[in-house]
Design an enzyme around this catalytic site. Structure first.
Site, PDB file in Angstrom:
ATOM      1  N   PRO A   1      -1.459 -19.646  22.177  1.00 51.08           N
ATOM      2  CG  PRO A   1       0.692 -19.118  23.011  1.00 51.08           C
ATOM      3  CD  PRO A   1      -0.094 -19.908  22.215  1.00 51.08           C
ATOM      4  CD  GLU A   2      -6.804 -18.291  19.229  1.00 48.35           C
ATOM      5  OE1 GLU A   2      -7.763 -17.791  19.157  1.00 48.35           O
ATOM      6  OE2 GLU A   2      -6.932 -19.521  19.281  1.00 48.35           O
TER       7      GLU A   2
END
Length: 280
Positions: free
Chosen positions: A2-3
């Site tokens: 997750p960015e």
DNA sequence: AGCTACTCCTGGTAGC
DNA sequence: TGCTACCAGGAGTAGC
């Protein structure tokens, strides 16, 4: 992992599930997920109402309303490698990796699921203290071309580690840095203070374009980890130009994409589009 | 200031 | 089949 685009997608989908709900009992199965004090965590969030779900960099920040308490505070969540958030019916089994579960006033339960245990699901009276080191939001108003030009000049650091530094810009991770540098035709090892104006403009545009396009496609899912809270994978991985494409041809020039290691990170680049620092 | 190494974790996979 | 060894990866910290 997750960015910014994945976190923003989660934020958008989970906010309507949480806003206005009151937290009841909290169950903590892995103390470090909440910062080490399960009972203090449960006590702090009990009776708190979720006012909003915001995002700062890769952090989710949910300001709370805690009637009768000295300070309202907020939930501060970082998913790191494998963290996920699910809102499910109470009788639903969250699986073996649920680290924190909060009962909600509508009868559902908010689960923080995290296989690798790197993520954090914290309560903070002053959340801003955890977030103050973060650089500007790359999609926000403060992230202007003149700001980037001067910020790059003020550092003497290779582009890749600099862009991964959350204190420089908040929200980029390994995937989107590689994609951004390819789009801007910049080698990951180019020193930040050596960029000429047109290259800085290309980098500025690439960061915004890549992130915006990824949000539009609900992020990237290339392994079993990332799913939207509705269980859907994102689709931006179909648009990857370099990440995970080592050995395959560059879609822009046909040269073979290379995978190298930069600051202990797998780094993907096109040797023709992204010339080495020396050859400029 | 910026670098490298180390730590935290586990599932997956490569190699035998 | 079953075992071990190693790897990925964000970010904080320590030492140079």
């Amino acid at each position: 992992m997750p960015e910014l685009p994945e976190v923003e997608t989660i934020r958008r989908l989970i906010e309507p599930e949480l806003v206005g709900r009151e937290i009841g009992r909290a169950r903590v199965d892995w103390a470090r997920s909440v910062g080490g004090e399960p009972r203090a965590f449960a006590r702090a969030v009990r009776g708190a109402r979720v006012r909003a779900v915001g995002r700062r960099g890769k952090f989710l920040v949910a300001p709370l309303e805690r009637p009768g308490r000295r300070v309202d505070g907020a939930l501060v969540v970082h998913l790191r490698m494998s963290g996920r958030l699910h809102v499910e019916a109470a009788e639903e089994d969250p699986g073996p990796y649920a680290r924190v579960s909060c009962e909600l006033s509508d009868g559902k339960v908010l689960h923080f699921v995290d296989v690798r245990k790197f993520g954090r699901f914290l309560f903070r009276e002053r959340p801003e203290e955890l977030l103050q080191h973060l650089g500007p939001e790359p999609l926000g108003e403060a992230f202007t071309l003149p700001w980037l030009r001067s910020a790059l000049r003020g550092r003497r650091r290779a582009l890749k580690p600099l862009l991964l530094d959350q204190g420089f810009v908040a929200g980029l991770g390994n995937i989107y840095v590689d994609e951004t540098l390819h789009r801007a035709r910049l080698h990951p090892l180019v020193r930040s203070d050596r960029l000429r104006a047109p290259r800085v403009a290309a980098l500025h545009a690439a960061i915004r374009q890549v992130l915006a396009a990824a949000i539009e496609r609900e992020g990237s899912s290339f392994d079993t980890f990332y799913r939207t809270p509705e269980g859907r994978p994102g689709s931006y991985q179909e648009r990857f130009e370099v990440y995970g494409r080592g050995g395959k041809p560059c879609r822009r020039c046909g040269a073979t994409i290379r995978k190298i290691v930069v600051c202990q990170r797998g780094t993907h680049l096109c040797p023709r589009c992204q010339r080495t620092p020396r050859s400029g």
